[in-house]
Scaffold this active site. Structure first.
Site, PDB file in Angstrom:
ATOM      1  CD  GLU A 293      -3.343  -0.767  -0.190  1.00 29.43           C
ATOM      2  OE1 GLU A 293      -3.169  -0.055  -0.459  1.00 29.43           O
ATOM      3  OE2 GLU A 293      -2.930  -2.197  -0.593  1.00 29.43           O
ATOM      4  CD1 TRP A 296      -1.382   0.137  -3.616  1.00 25.64           C
ATOM      5  CD2 TRP A 296      -2.173   1.133  -5.251  1.00 25.64           C
ATOM      6  NE1 TRP A 296      -1.864  -1.019  -4.036  1.00 25.64           N
ATOM      7  CE2 TRP A 296      -2.163  -0.468  -5.461  1.00 25.64           C
ATOM      8  CE3 TRP A 296      -2.335   2.080  -6.423  1.00 25.64           C
ATOM      9  CZ2 TRP A 296      -3.052  -1.079  -7.071  1.00 25.64           C
ATOM     10  CZ3 TRP A 296      -2.878   1.535  -8.074  1.00 25.64           C
ATOM     11  CH2 TRP A 296      -3.020   0.225  -8.226  1.00 25.64           C
ATOM     12  CD1 TRP A 377     -12.120  10.844 -14.428  1.00 24.01           C
ATOM     13  CD2 TRP A 377     -10.781  11.987 -13.168  1.00 24.01           C
ATOM     14  NE1 TRP A 377     -10.934  12.441 -15.266  1.00 24.01           N
ATOM     15  CE2 TRP A 377     -10.170  12.305 -14.281  1.00 24.01           C
ATOM     16  CE3 TRP A 377      -9.816  13.479 -12.156  1.00 24.01           C
ATOM     17  CZ2 TRP A 377      -8.620  12.747 -14.705  1.00 24.01           C
ATOM     18  CZ3 TRP A 377      -8.521  13.642 -12.755  1.00 24.01           C
ATOM     19  CH2 TRP A 377      -8.045  13.941 -13.986  1.00 24.01           C
ATOM     20  CD1 TRP A 400     -10.505  11.747  -6.358  1.00 24.91           C
ATOM     21  CD2 TRP A 400     -11.649  11.460  -7.647  1.00 24.91           C
ATOM     22  NE1 TRP A 400     -10.475  12.186  -5.074  1.00 24.91           N
ATOM     23  CE2 TRP A 400     -12.053  11.440  -6.115  1.00 24.91           C
ATOM     24  CE3 TRP A 400     -13.067  10.686  -8.202  1.00 24.91           C
ATOM     25  CZ2 TRP A 400     -13.509  11.485  -5.859  1.00 24.91           C
ATOM     26  CZ3 TRP A 400     -14.171  10.913  -7.895  1.00 24.91           C
ATOM     27  CH2 TRP A 400     -14.139  11.526  -6.142  1.00 24.91           C
TER      28      TRP A 400
END
Ligand code: FAD
Length: 499
Positions: A293, A296, A377, A400
């Site tokens: 994570e 990311w 978005w 997004w």
């Protein structure tokens, strides 16, 4: 792993006793700070500077919640530095003028800073560096905000990774062991420079003061970041892999604003997780998932590097012709948590009150905006930018675009979250919804994610007048899903013909 840029310019060797200027930016910490270590090396006295640069072209102005955070983070940094007798100089204006001026006024032979890699910020760094070098000062740019220089991670074949898994493989393949830098011995430089007053920057909201929920939820600053990291390693990391999707459970770290402002480095986060794993406090699977994570975030910066206008342009140009709807009423209902879908409304109200939202719920609310409401978005990205304490120039637009389907390695266009099923799966007894949508608190777990299915008796028992106390759904899920699929069908053909 690409190494951090190291000191390059040496027009004339700096005197070993001349002070060094450390220019703080998105690295508001003393520990594991390569720039601070470079400045304090060899016992040089240190001058500490933070510049609020709202003048250089192209820099994205901070949103309201991030400005609130910055005020607290700077206050905390002042306190931390003062324990070492080093005052933090605050200056407002274009960095390309201010940094060289302060370096000259304080007689600094060396200027150290952790680079920022976004295109506009990198341009500022270049201008600052050029002026410092022209003045004959040594410049030491280091990498402190990320583990990898954006653009440096490659696939085995030497290409740019296009998917997260290829990026992660490439990033960890040759990565040297991570070692956290200790706080260096700091000696204050003697100078007579005055700081501007933090309060004079008006970073905090006053009329109205909407930050009560933020104050209740957060403490910005390095000591609080350290405490949160330690708390998460003790109580949250074990189980992270399976429970991190549950907004009703304490199994995510909530470190994002601390990482955003650099009160904590990604290296500290990963090393702490690895240590917890090695000590047997968390299973290896949870440690790996947490590290992924954090990666990311690295991947988002890699994407931003490849496309500097990530917040303004679709990564996949097939989405340029997507038939987004303009509907300010629906946008407002979404922003204010009045869509009639409890998990969406709980997320949007968590955001509004605390400046943060759980990752699973971010995905649900973003999908709802782009797919159920067919609203661009970018409208969602702007709202998040203004309201998130962790609003990040890379992670926010990249995420997004991922949800909308226009991004790299994006969620497929046909993945349209059903907000009822998402609520039932990830908030099974409804306690997350009860916290943020108190008007539904007395509904049973069976009905809390779909109050429109409650009988009039159930509603009366729960004290709810549907359509009065809490809205009916602003769109029907099945109809909205069909509409989104039709809209995406055209884009899908474009993607196919482009591919
Ligand atoms: P944890 O699960 O504990 O993860 C640890 C750290 O890893 C986080 O603090 C964060 O730095 C990083 N991380 C985790 N997931 C992601 C991810 N998907 N993308 C990038 N980094 C990640 N994150 C931001 O930091 N800033 C943003 O502006 C932001 N905007 C987002 C917008 C949308 C629409 C979505 C779906 C996600 C967004 N994220 C953003 C990513 C993610 O939701 C948050 O990083 C995460 O919820 C932060 O909570 P945490 O610290 O408890 O995360």
């Amino acid at each position: 792993m690409a190494t951090a840029p190291t000191s390059t310019a040496t027009r004339q060797p700096a005197s070993p006793i001349s002070p060094a200027l450390v220019w703080f930016r998105d690295d508001l910490r003393l520990a594991d700070n390569p720039a601070l270590c470079a400045a304090a090396a060899e016992g040089r006295p240190v001058v500490a500077l933070y510049v609020l640069d709202e003048d250089s072209p192209g820099l994205r102005p901070l949103g309201g919640a991030a400005r609130w955070w910055l005020a607290g983070a700077l206050r905390a940094l002042q306190d931390e530095l003062s324990l070492h007798g080093v005052p933090l100089l605050l200056r407002r204006g274009p960095a390309a003028r201010i940094v060289p001026d302060v370096a000259r006024q304080a007689g600094c032979g060396l200027v150290a800073f952790n680079i920022r890699t976004e295109a506009a910020a990198a341009k500022v760094d270049e201008a600052v560096t050029a002026r410092l070098r022209a003045d004959g000062r040594e410049v030491c740019p280091t990498l402190g905000h990320l583990l990898h220089m954006p653009g440096s991670v490659r696939t085995v074949a030497g290409g740019m990774p296009r998917t997260f898994s290829a990026f992660m493989r490439g990033a960890v393949r040759d990565r040297p062991a991570l070692a956290v830098l200790q706080v260096p011995l700091l000696r204050p430089a003697a100078h007579a420079l005055a700081s501007e007053a933090l309060d004079a920057w008006h970073l905090l909201p006053t009329a109205p003061d909407w930050a009560g929920g933020l104050r209740a939820a957060w403490t910005p600053g390095e000591p609080a970041a350290r405490a949160r990291l330690e708390g998460f390693m003790e109580d949250g990391l074990a189980g992270y892999g399976t429970k991190r999707d549950r907004p009703d459970l304490p199994h995510v770290s909530r470190l994002s604003p601390h990482l955003r402002f650099g009160e904590l480095s990604p290296r500290q986060a990963i090393v702490a997780a690895a240590s917890a794993g090695a000590a047997g406090d968390a299973p290896a699977g949870d440690v790996r998932k947490f590290e992924a994570e954090v990666y990311w975030r690295e991947f988002s910066y890699h994407l931003l590097h490849a496309m500097p206008d990530l917040s303004r342009r679709n990564l996949q140009s097939a989405f340029d012709a997507f038939p987004w709807r303009e509907c300010s009423g629906d946008l407002k209902a979404w922003q204010h948590g009045r869509t009639g879908y409890p998990i969406v409304d709980a997320g949007m109200r968590q955001l509004w009150t605390t400046g943060w939202m759980h990752n699973r719920v971010r995905m649900v609310v973003a999908s709802f905006l782009c797919k159920h409401l067919l609203i661009h978005w970018q409208d969602g990205e702007h709202w998040f930018w203004d309201t998130l304490v962790d609003a990040d120039p890379a992670s926010n637009p990249a995420s997004w675009q991922w949800v909308a389907g226009s991004g790299a390695d994006a969620a497929p266009y046909f993945r349209i979250f059903n907000p009822v099923l998402q609520g039932e799966k990830f908030d099974p007894d409804g306690s997350y919804v009860r916290t943020y949508v108190p008007e539904l608190a007395r509904l049973s777990a069976r009905l809390i994610h779909k109050p429109w299915e409650a009988s009039s008796l159930d509603l009366a028992h729960a004290g709810i007048r549907l359509g009065v106390d809490y809205p009916r759904p602003i769109v029907d899920h099945a109809a909205a899903r069909e509409r989104a699929l039709r809209a995406f069908e055209h884009t899908r053909k474009e993607i196919r013909s482009a591919g």
